[in-house]
Design a protein around this motif. Structure first.
Motif, PDB file in Angstrom:
ATOM      1  N   LEU A  72       0.836  -1.204   0.000  1.00  0.00           N
ATOM      2  CA  LEU A  72       0.000   0.000   0.000  1.00  0.00           C
ATOM      3  C   LEU A  72       0.869   1.253   0.000  1.00  0.00           C
ATOM      4  O   LEU A  72       0.595   2.214  -0.730  1.00  0.00           O
ATOM      5  N   TRP A  73       1.902   1.245   0.818  1.00  0.00           N
ATOM      6  CA  TRP A  73       2.812   2.396   0.860  1.00  0.00           C
ATOM      7  C   TRP A  73       3.451   2.640  -0.493  1.00  0.00           C
ATOM      8  O   TRP A  73       3.584   3.778  -0.930  1.00  0.00           O
ATOM      9  N   MET A  74       3.872   1.552  -1.169  1.00  0.00           N
ATOM     10  CA  MET A  74       4.491   1.719  -2.486  1.00  0.00           C
ATOM     11  C   MET A  74       3.483   2.255  -3.499  1.00  0.00           C
ATOM     12  O   MET A  74       3.812   3.114  -4.316  1.00  0.00           O
ATOM     13  N   GLU A  75       2.255   1.754  -3.419  1.00  0.00           N
ATOM     14  CA  GLU A  75       1.209   2.221  -4.338  1.00  0.00           C
ATOM     15  C   GLU A  75       0.938   3.709  -4.151  1.00  0.00           C
ATOM     16  O   GLU A  75       0.709   4.450  -5.109  1.00  0.00           O
ATOM     17  N   GLN A  76       0.999   4.166  -2.891  1.00  0.00           N
ATOM     18  CA  GLN A  76       0.705   5.566  -2.566  1.00  0.00           C
ATOM     19  C   GLN A  76       1.964   6.434  -2.523  1.00  0.00           C
ATOM     20  O   GLN A  76       1.871   7.627  -2.249  1.00  0.00           O
ATOM     21  N   ASP A  77       3.118   5.845  -2.798  1.00  0.00           N
ATOM     22  CA  ASP A  77       4.405   6.545  -2.760  1.00  0.00           C
ATOM     23  C   ASP A  77       4.606   7.248  -1.419  1.00  0.00           C
ATOM     24  O   ASP A  77       5.005   8.415  -1.351  1.00  0.00           O
ATOM     25  N   VAL A  78       4.347   6.515  -0.350  1.00  0.00           N
ATOM     26  CA  VAL A  78       4.532   7.040   1.007  1.00  0.00           C
ATOM     27  C   VAL A  78       6.026   7.092   1.318  1.00  0.00           C
ATOM     28  O   VAL A  78       6.758   6.138   1.057  1.00  0.00           O
ATOM     29  N   LYS A  79       6.482   8.216   1.882  1.00  0.00           N
ATOM     30  CA  LYS A  79       7.915   8.390   2.181  1.00  0.00           C
ATOM     31  C   LYS A  79       8.231   7.826   3.575  1.00  0.00           C
ATOM     32  O   LYS A  79       8.703   8.524   4.467  1.00  0.00           O
ATOM     33  N   ALA A  80       7.942   6.554   3.772  1.00  0.00           N
ATOM     34  CA  ALA A  80       8.186   5.907   5.065  1.00  0.00           C
ATOM     35  C   ALA A  80       9.632   5.433   5.139  1.00  0.00           C
ATOM     36  O   ALA A  80      10.110   4.728   4.245  1.00  0.00           O
ATOM     37  N   THR A  81      10.315   5.798   6.203  1.00  0.00           N
ATOM     38  CA  THR A  81      11.730   5.461   6.348  1.00  0.00           C
ATOM     39  C   THR A  81      11.950   3.952   6.338  1.00  0.00           C
ATOM     40  O   THR A  81      12.906   3.453   5.724  1.00  0.00           O
ATOM     41  N   SER A  82      11.057   3.203   6.996  1.00  0.00           N
ATOM     42  CA  SER A  82      11.219   1.746   7.047  1.00  0.00           C
ATOM     43  C   SER A  82      11.051   1.120   5.665  1.00  0.00           C
ATOM     44  O   SER A  82      11.758   0.168   5.306  1.00  0.00           O
ATOM     45  N   LEU A  83      10.126   1.643   4.875  1.00  0.00           N
ATOM     46  CA  LEU A  83       9.942   1.149   3.507  1.00  0.00           C
ATOM     47  C   LEU A  83      11.186   1.433   2.674  1.00  0.00           C
ATOM     48  O   LEU A  83      11.661   0.556   1.934  1.00  0.00           O
ATOM     49  N   LYS A  84      11.716   2.642   2.790  1.00  0.00           N
ATOM     50  CA  LYS A  84      12.891   3.013   2.008  1.00  0.00           C
ATOM     51  C   LYS A  84      14.078   2.106   2.326  1.00  0.00           C
ATOM     52  O   LYS A  84      14.851   1.736   1.441  1.00  0.00           O
TER      53      LYS A  84
END
Length: 227
Positions: A72-84
């Motif tokens: 979901l974060w990738m779909e929404q391009d969320v700038k989450a540090t853990s995702l990065k």
């Protein structure tokens, strides 16, 4: 007060936005689930996975729930540090295997090399993790460019649209903000850097201008001595 350091964004500035959205993101979407499952199998309490749980405040989330959150974060391009951080690890495999080559505009390569030779200190500030930043330049189409940069900054320094982030970076660099030139293709980032006291230059590679900032179409048009 002359410019002594240049701080540059990546997406849309040194590198094509299309590279991020058409190469990097699809690669992560394809390979991240398997990476998370392997990570959870090896260590269910892995700090990498725990960081995702902490960001969503779901301490009991299992691997499949974490995969759904990350998707979901990738779909929404969320700038989450853990995702990065997780994306960076997945991309590392892609770069090392030769499946990915980092895109850097030829004019950016040319001028970054020239500026370093002229004595300017070069830095990167991107919403992608420091690891991901280093990978783009280490495995670039122009070869390993990491030797050009003195340091890298990501969202652990703060969000890119907040003036305080640029003040922290100036402090870390060890120069007054007025001696740092920030390059970006996003006006809100340029506004924040300007509010911190930094000098700014906008990159508009296709057309148009970034209101309130000197705007150019390529790195070749930037002369740090004029800022």
């Amino acid at each position: 007060m002359s410019v002594k350091a240049i701080l540059t964004d990546i997406e849309g500035t040194t590198s094509s936005i299309a590279f991020v959205f058409e190469v990097l993101f699809p690669y992560a979407q394809k390979h991240l689930p398997a990476y998370v499952r392997a990570c959870a199998e090896q260590d269910p309490n892995s700090p990498l996975l725990q960081a995702v749980r902490d960001e969503v405040q779901e301490p009991q989330a299992d691997a499949e729930r974490l995969i759904d959150i990350l998707a979901l974060w990738m779909e929404q391009d969320v700038k989450a540090t853990s995702l990065k951080a997780l994306q960076g690890l997945v991309w590392q495999h892609g770069y090392a295997s030769g499946e990915i080559k980092g895109h850097v505009y030829p004019d950016a390569v040319e001028m970054l090399q020239a500026w370093q030779q002229q004595g300017y200190r070069l830095y990167v500030y991107s919403s992608g993790s420091v690891q991901a930043q280093k990978l783009i330049f280490a495995y670039s189409v122009a070869g390993d460019l990491t030797h050009l940069f003195s340091d890298y900054f990501d969202t652990t320094s703060g969000h890119k649209r907040e003036a305080a982030s640029y003040a922290r970076i100036a402090q870390a660099i060890g120069l007054p903000a007025g001696q740092i030139l920030f390059l970006s293709d996003v006006v809100e980032e340029l506004d924040a850097a300007q509010a911190s006291g930094m000098r700014t230059c906008g990159l508009a590679r296709t057309q148009g201008s970034l209101l309130g900032h000197t705007t150019v179409a390529s790195f070749n048009a930037i002369d740090p001595m004029t800022f």
